[in-house]
Scaffold this active site. Structure first.
Site, PDB file in Angstrom:
ATOM      1  N   SER A 178      35.862  49.862  39.072  1.00  0.00           N
ATOM      2  CA  SER A 178      37.331  48.862  38.774  1.00  0.00           C
ATOM      3  C   SER A 178      38.142  49.069  37.679  1.00  0.00           C
ATOM      4  O   SER A 178      39.693  49.520  37.331  1.00  0.00           O
ATOM      5  CB  SER A 178      36.975  47.541  38.161  1.00  0.00           C
ATOM      6  OG  SER A 178      35.710  47.561  37.444  1.00  0.00           O
ATOM      7  N   HIS A 206      37.428  44.608  44.039  1.00  0.00           N
ATOM      8  CA  HIS A 206      38.893  45.471  43.870  1.00  0.00           C
ATOM      9  C   HIS A 206      39.096  45.968  44.890  1.00  0.00           C
ATOM     10  O   HIS A 206      40.140  47.116  45.186  1.00  0.00           O
ATOM     11  CB  HIS A 206      38.816  46.540  42.839  1.00  0.00           C
ATOM     12  CG  HIS A 206      38.064  45.737  41.814  1.00  0.00           C
ATOM     13  ND1 HIS A 206      39.353  45.226  40.594  1.00  0.00           N
ATOM     14  CD2 HIS A 206      37.343  45.361  41.086  1.00  0.00           C
ATOM     15  CE1 HIS A 206      39.244  44.654  39.822  1.00  0.00           C
ATOM     16  NE2 HIS A 206      37.036  45.008  40.328  1.00  0.00           N
ATOM     17  N   LYS A 238      41.219  38.251  43.037  1.00  0.00           N
ATOM     18  CA  LYS A 238      42.018  38.785  42.264  1.00  0.00           C
ATOM     19  C   LYS A 238      42.861  39.482  43.823  1.00  0.00           C
ATOM     20  O   LYS A 238      43.671  38.893  43.329  1.00  0.00           O
ATOM     21  CB  LYS A 238      41.011  40.492  42.865  1.00  0.00           C
ATOM     22  CG  LYS A 238      40.016  40.650  41.710  1.00  0.00           C
ATOM     23  CD  LYS A 238      38.760  41.584  41.622  1.00  0.00           C
ATOM     24  CE  LYS A 238      38.904  41.397  40.319  1.00  0.00           C
ATOM     25  NZ  LYS A 238      37.033  40.479  40.526  1.00  0.00           N
TER      26      LYS A 238
END
Length: 384
Positions: A178, A206, A238
């Site tokens: 990340s 991610h 996310k």
């Protein structure tokens, strides 16, 4: 007094240039943020596909609240598992290609469920040194022996695995790191797990929604199978634009987590309205190739615009585009200069990243425009 020590410790944080600041947003999550009455272009959010304020998700959440209420009222195993939760788990399994999935309220909780439930005293964890804090803490909670290997160093990892004589081994890594934006070598990790009969835990916080065929994640990106020895964790706050996380794996693995994972058993279930929103989100992720293409185009624009300048980006093929500066105070200064120009880029400092690698973390979204990225490039050039 013991309380005075806190004041001294806070002063030390200030002296090191490590004080964090809590900012309050006055507008919904999106490429434009409002803070203290100022409108800014935000390059902070992990809302990679721009779904956090997507009308389809809002509509689904409102309809879910009307039908199912707001709270779940209990843990999933008592009376807090609603039809939308079950539908979302089935949809995630179908979308990702796993036999079964299990919902969690956060990715942190999901990781704390996986590691301590699979290994313990007498076992060993093999962890990339740049893994997320949730994985580091989960490894400590497990009480297993912890072996850290240098970032993406497969040769060292293989030596560690070969030398270990424990009963159970578990390899764990972020799929997309990340703070660097680079990828773990998942095919090599999977081959080592096969060779040494180890679990392989992949945190795809991610990568889910961004990488792979139709956004199915990092395993899809590398063409890896849904193996029974692999445990896959994806977050839903996310790219999915909402909140929560899920663990995907074999039927046996998921049932074991249901029976033994403390962070699943002993917490209130997530809101059913969130599951309703996420059912809409998965559809948009699956149909979101244009959004992902936009992300790739913006990353290429940023990299081309800063080529030949002081601002050298790390080699990242993802939406996370870090600019390493090194010094804590200099990184904060540049972030503040950008903020004054209406550009919000977070200054990331230790302990989030190793000492001496403080950086600006540029996080791109499909809802950013070329003009927004050009404005960031121009401002950075002015600050050389």
């Amino acid at each position: 007094m013991i309380y005075d020590q806190l004041t001294q410790d806070l002063a030390a944080i200030d002296q090191a240039g490590l004080r964090r600041r809590l900012r309050t947003l006055e507008a919904p999550c999106g490429p434009l943020a409002r803070v203290d009455g100022r409108e800014l272009i935000s390059f902070c959010s992990n809302d990679y596909l721009g779904l956090a304020s997507e009308p389809a998700l809002i509509k689904a959440a409102v309809a879910g609240a009307r039908q199912w209420g707001v709270g779940s009222g209990s843990s999933h195993l008592v009376s807090g598992h609603f039809a939308p939760h079950a539908a979302l788990e089935r949809r995630l399994a179908e979308f990702t290609g796993w036999p079964r999935t299990l919902l969690f309220s956060t990715g942190f909780m999901a990781n704390q469920a996986i590691l301590p439930t699979l290994v313990g005293r007498g076992d060993a964890i093999f962890s990339d040194e740049l893994n997320h804090a949730s994985l580091i803490d989960a490894a400590r909670l497990s009480r297993a022996e912890i072996n850290r290997f240098p970032h993406n160093d497969m040769a060292t990892l293989e030596k560690q695995l070969a030398a270990s004589t424990v009963r159970r081994k578990l390899i764990v890594a972020d799929a997309v790191f990340s703070m660097d934006g680079d990828l773990a070598p998942l095919p090599e990790l999977f081959a080592l797990a096969e060779r040494h009969d180890a679990w392989l835990v992949i945190d795809d916080a991610h990568g889910f929604g961004v990488l792979g065929e139709h956004g199915r994640g990092s395993l899809s990106h590398f063409g890896l199978p849904a193996s029974p020895r692999v445990i896959y964790m994806g977050t839903l706050g996310k790219a999915a634009g909402a909140a929560g996380a899920f663990v995907a794996g074999s039927e046996t693995l998921i049932e074991w987590l249901v029976q033994r994972a403390r962070s699943y058993i002993f917490t209130t279930g997530s809101s059913p309205l969130m599951a309703c929103a996420l059912l809409a989100s998965i559809d948009l992720i699956e149909q979101g190739d244009a959004r992902r293409q936009q992300l790739h185009a913006l990353a290429a624009q940023l990299r081309a615009g800063l080529d030949g300048t002081r601002w050298q980006l790390l080699p990242s093929p993802t939406a996370v585009q870090p600019i390493v500066i090194g010094d804590n105070r200099e990184t904060v200064r540049v972030a503040e200069e950008l903020f004054a120009r209406g550009l919000w880029v977070p200054a990331i400092r230790p302990p989030t990243v190793p000492a001496g690698t403080a950086r600006l973390r540029v996080s791109l979204s499909a809802t950013h425009t070329e003009a927004m990225v050009a404005q960031l490039v121009d401002a950075l050039k002015e600050l050389q």
